[in-house]
Structures are given as C-alpha cells and as structure tokens.
Motif scaffolding. Structure first.
Motif, mmCIF file in Angstrom:
data_model
loop_
_atom_site.group_PDB
_atom_site.id
_atom_site.type_symbol
_atom_site.label_atom_id
_atom_site.label_comp_id
_atom_site.label_asym_id
_atom_site.label_seq_id
_atom_site.Cartn_x
_atom_site.Cartn_y
_atom_site.Cartn_z
ATOM 1 N N ILE A 25 -1.390 24.247 -21.502
ATOM 2 C CA ILE A 25 -2.642 24.598 -22.170
ATOM 3 C C ILE A 25 -2.563 24.286 -23.657
ATOM 4 C CG2 ILE A 25 -4.114 26.528 -22.850
ATOM 5 C CD1 ILE A 25 -3.578 27.757 -20.111
ATOM 6 N N ALA A 26 -1.409 24.597 -24.290
ATOM 7 C CA ALA A 26 -1.246 24.299 -25.710
ATOM 8 C C ALA A 26 -1.294 22.799 -25.969
ATOM 9 C CB ALA A 26 0.073 24.877 -26.209
ATOM 10 N N SER A 27 -0.648 22.023 -25.106
ATOM 11 C CA SER A 27 -0.663 20.569 -25.272
ATOM 12 C C SER A 27 -2.067 20.013 -25.100
ATOM 13 C CB SER A 27 0.291 19.919 -24.261
ATOM 14 O OG SER A 27 1.628 20.251 -24.530
ATOM 15 N N MET A 28 -2.798 20.505 -24.096
ATOM 16 C CA MET A 28 -4.160 20.034 -23.883
ATOM 17 C C MET A 28 -5.068 20.435 -25.028
ATOM 18 S SD MET A 28 -4.783 20.296 -19.754
ATOM 19 C CE MET A 28 -4.005 21.892 -19.463
ATOM 20 N N HIS A 99 -11.560 24.492 -23.243
ATOM 21 C CA HIS A 99 -11.789 24.536 -24.690
ATOM 22 C C HIS A 99 -11.457 25.911 -25.266
ATOM 23 C CE1 HIS A 99 -13.343 20.605 -25.572
ATOM 24 N NE2 HIS A 99 -14.203 20.675 -24.578
ATOM 25 N N ALA A 100 -11.580 26.954 -24.427
ATOM 26 C CA ALA A 100 -11.332 28.315 -24.919
ATOM 27 C C ALA A 100 -9.969 28.842 -24.508
ATOM 28 C CB ALA A 100 -12.422 29.258 -24.380
ATOM 29 N N ALA A 101 -9.120 27.993 -23.925
ATOM 30 C CA ALA A 101 -7.848 28.475 -23.382
ATOM 31 C C ALA A 101 -6.840 28.839 -24.446
ATOM 32 C CB ALA A 101 -7.259 27.406 -22.458
ATOM 33 N N SER A 102 -6.904 28.207 -25.604
ATOM 34 C CA SER A 102 -5.921 28.472 -26.649
ATOM 35 C C SER A 102 -6.228 29.784 -27.345
ATOM 36 C CB SER A 102 -5.916 27.344 -27.683
ATOM 37 O OG SER A 102 -5.013 27.622 -28.715
ATOM 38 N N LEU A 103 -5.184 30.568 -27.634
ATOM 39 C CA LEU A 103 -5.369 31.848 -28.315
ATOM 40 C C LEU A 103 -5.668 31.667 -29.793
ATOM 41 C CD1 LEU A 103 -2.496 33.931 -26.685
ATOM 42 C CD2 LEU A 103 -4.930 33.979 -26.150
ATOM 43 N N THR A 104 -5.126 30.620 -30.387
ATOM 44 C CA THR A 104 -5.337 30.367 -31.804
ATOM 45 C C THR A 104 -5.680 28.908 -32.008
ATOM 46 O OG1 THR A 104 -2.991 29.910 -32.161
ATOM 47 C CG2 THR A 104 -3.721 32.183 -32.499
ATOM 48 N N ARG A 105 -6.489 28.626 -32.991
ATOM 49 C CA ARG A 105 -6.840 27.245 -33.312
ATOM 50 C C ARG A 105 -5.663 26.597 -34.030
ATOM 51 N NH1 ARG A 105 -11.371 24.251 -33.624
ATOM 52 N NH2 ARG A 105 -11.427 22.528 -35.102
ATOM 53 N N PRO A 106 -5.158 25.449 -33.539
ATOM 54 C CA PRO A 106 -3.990 24.839 -34.139
ATOM 55 C C PRO A 106 -4.275 24.293 -35.530
ATOM 56 C CG PRO A 106 -4.936 23.394 -32.489
ATOM 57 C CD PRO A 106 -5.680 24.693 -32.394
ATOM 58 N N VAL A 107 -3.273 24.381 -36.381
ATOM 59 C CA VAL A 107 -3.341 23.777 -37.703
ATOM 60 C C VAL A 107 -2.964 22.315 -37.557
ATOM 61 C CG1 VAL A 107 -2.436 23.867 -40.042
ATOM 62 C CG2 VAL A 107 -2.769 25.973 -38.742
ATOM 63 N N GLY A 108 -3.616 21.436 -38.314
ATOM 64 C CA GLY A 108 -3.437 20.015 -38.106
ATOM 65 C C GLY A 108 -2.125 19.439 -38.594
ATOM 66 N N ARG A 109 -1.371 20.132 -39.440
ATOM 67 C CA ARG A 109 -0.131 19.570 -39.973
ATOM 68 C C ARG A 109 0.937 19.519 -38.888
ATOM 69 N NH1 ARG A 109 -1.660 23.249 -43.786
ATOM 70 N NH2 ARG A 109 0.002 24.673 -43.133
ATOM 71 N N PRO A 110 1.727 18.438 -38.812
ATOM 72 C CA PRO A 110 2.748 18.322 -37.756
ATOM 73 C C PRO A 110 3.708 19.506 -37.700
ATOM 74 C CG PRO A 110 2.436 16.208 -38.809
ATOM 75 C CD PRO A 110 1.610 17.194 -39.594
ATOM 76 N N LEU A 111 4.200 19.968 -38.853
ATOM 77 C CA LEU A 111 5.146 21.083 -38.845
ATOM 78 C C LEU A 111 4.518 22.331 -38.251
ATOM 79 C CD1 LEU A 111 7.921 22.175 -39.551
ATOM 80 C CD2 LEU A 111 7.060 22.703 -41.855
ATOM 81 N N SER A 112 3.253 22.573 -38.548
ATOM 82 C CA SER A 112 2.563 23.735 -37.995
ATOM 83 C C SER A 112 2.404 23.620 -36.485
ATOM 84 C CB SER A 112 1.186 23.899 -38.654
ATOM 85 O OG SER A 112 1.312 24.146 -40.030
ATOM 86 N N LEU A 113 2.120 22.407 -36.013
ATOM 87 C CA LEU A 113 1.983 22.206 -34.574
ATOM 88 C C LEU A 113 3.326 22.359 -33.863
ATOM 89 C CD1 LEU A 113 -0.492 19.190 -34.558
ATOM 90 C CD2 LEU A 113 -0.995 21.543 -33.898
ATOM 91 N N VAL A 114 4.403 21.866 -34.479
ATOM 92 C CA VAL A 114 5.734 22.052 -33.909
ATOM 93 C C VAL A 114 6.067 23.544 -33.810
ATOM 94 C CG1 VAL A 114 8.206 21.715 -34.300
ATOM 95 C CG2 VAL A 114 6.633 19.802 -34.584
#
Length: 210
Positions: A25-28, A99-114
């Motif tokens: 879900i996080a990857s999608m 579209h609503a599966a993620s608990l938090t909206r991801p931050v676009g920076r690579p380190l934040s996504l990692v």
C-alpha cells in the motif's frame, strides 16, 4: 541451506511479497503521488525495515531451535495457523479506496520517503511474528546459521525490491484498472488461496537433523 531448501524459500518469498499489505500500500501510494522513479524510494526504505526484522529474529531463534524439537514444532504449527488466519482475513477483505489507503501523505524528498518505508516495516509487529513462525523452518541446524540468515536476508530483499517495483509502477500507470469492487474481491481471494497454499507447504516442512 541446500539448494532445494533455498528454492522452496525463494517460492515462499514471492508468495509473501506479492501478498498485498502495508508495504504494498505504501509503495502504491508513493507511485500514485510521485510516479515510479520518485515513489520507489519508499520501497528502498521498506527493505531497511525488513533487514531489521530479520536481525531481530536471527538474534534469538537459532539457539532455541537448535536444542528443542518441541520448540520447532510449536513454531511450525503456529506458522501454519497464522498463514491460514491470513488466508481467512484476505478472503473476507472488503474492497478499499487505494487513494485513501495511506495513513500519512508522503513527503516528496527521497530521504523522507526512505524513512517512511523503514518505519512502516520496522513498526509492524505482525511481520516480526510472521518471520518468527516461518524463517526458522528453512534453516539447516547442522550448518552455521549466520551465513544462512545472510542468504535469507539477501533473497527476501531482492524479491521484495522486484515486487515493490511492480506495485509502484502499477500504481503510477494502470492502477485505475483494478479499482472496481469485483476486481478487488477477485484479487483478495486469489491471495487468500496463496496464503492457504503456503500454509500447506509449511505443514510439510520437517526439522533438519543435527
């Protein structure tokens, strides 16, 4: 670990990794928001969490299994029961809005996504319980355990990176084709069958002789 055991573990890795869960879900979600190249950073973070889970299991399970046939059997049948529970839960799973599966909206920076991917896996106690039940069944207790756990870790990470690439790319390109309730129910029941099949395979596994 024999080549036959490794091939069985490789098959199990594909079944487990393909099963939709928090990591998928996080990857999608990242693929939907940022496309494949940026969203794939989340998949890399998931692997750091996966390595932490493997290290936790490896630190305490090997010595117990090496000295106790009863412990091996208890963990084995717990694993079978857990896989059957997952099959039952997957069969009954209701369609969801991806579209609503993620608990938090991801931050676009690579380190934040990692970091986001790492925290999703590292903070999932069910995944640790699952590994505790499944991984020891593939160990050859007559051989050094460290090398076997390293092989297990590499195999799981490589397979999961490939699968998460698929989930991320799917979300970035054609996820809309899989959003109808009927399609989601079919997908859920397909994975329920895979969980049940994995339980059957695990029930046949025997403890390696010392």
């Amino acid at each position: 670990m024999s080549i036959e055991t490794w091939l069985a573990f490789l098959l199990a890795c594909w079944i487990i990794s393909l099963s939709p869960g928090a990591g998928a879900i996080a990857s999608m979600s990242s693929g939907l928001n940022y496309g494949f190249l940026r969203g794939y950073w989340t998949a890399l973070g998931l692997q750091f969490g996966l390595l932490l889970q493997i290290a936790v299991v490896a630190a305490g399970v090997g010595a117990l299994l090496a000295t106790s046939e009863l412990a091996f059997r208890l963990i084995k049948w717990f694993g079978v029961g857990y896989l059957l529970f997952l099959a039952w839960r997957q069969w009954r799973a209701a369609p969801v809005d991806m579209h609503a599966a993620s608990l938090t909206r991801p931050v676009g920076r690579p380190l934040s996504l990692v970091m986001r991917g790492f925290l999703i896996n590292a903070s999932n106690p069910k995944a640790v319980v699952f590994m505790l039940a499944v991984l020891p069944q593939f160990l050859d207790l007559s051989r050094p355990l460290l090398g076997q756990y390293l092989l297990i870790a590499i195999t799981m990470v490589v397979v999961d990176l490939i699968v998460m690439a698929g989930y991320t790319g799917l979300a970035a390109r054609v996820l809309g084709l899989l959003r109808s309730p009927r399609q989601q129910r079919l997908l859920n029941r397909t994975f329920a069958g895979l969980f049940a099949g994995a339980a059957g395979l695990l029930a046949c596994v025997r403890r390696a002789a010392n």
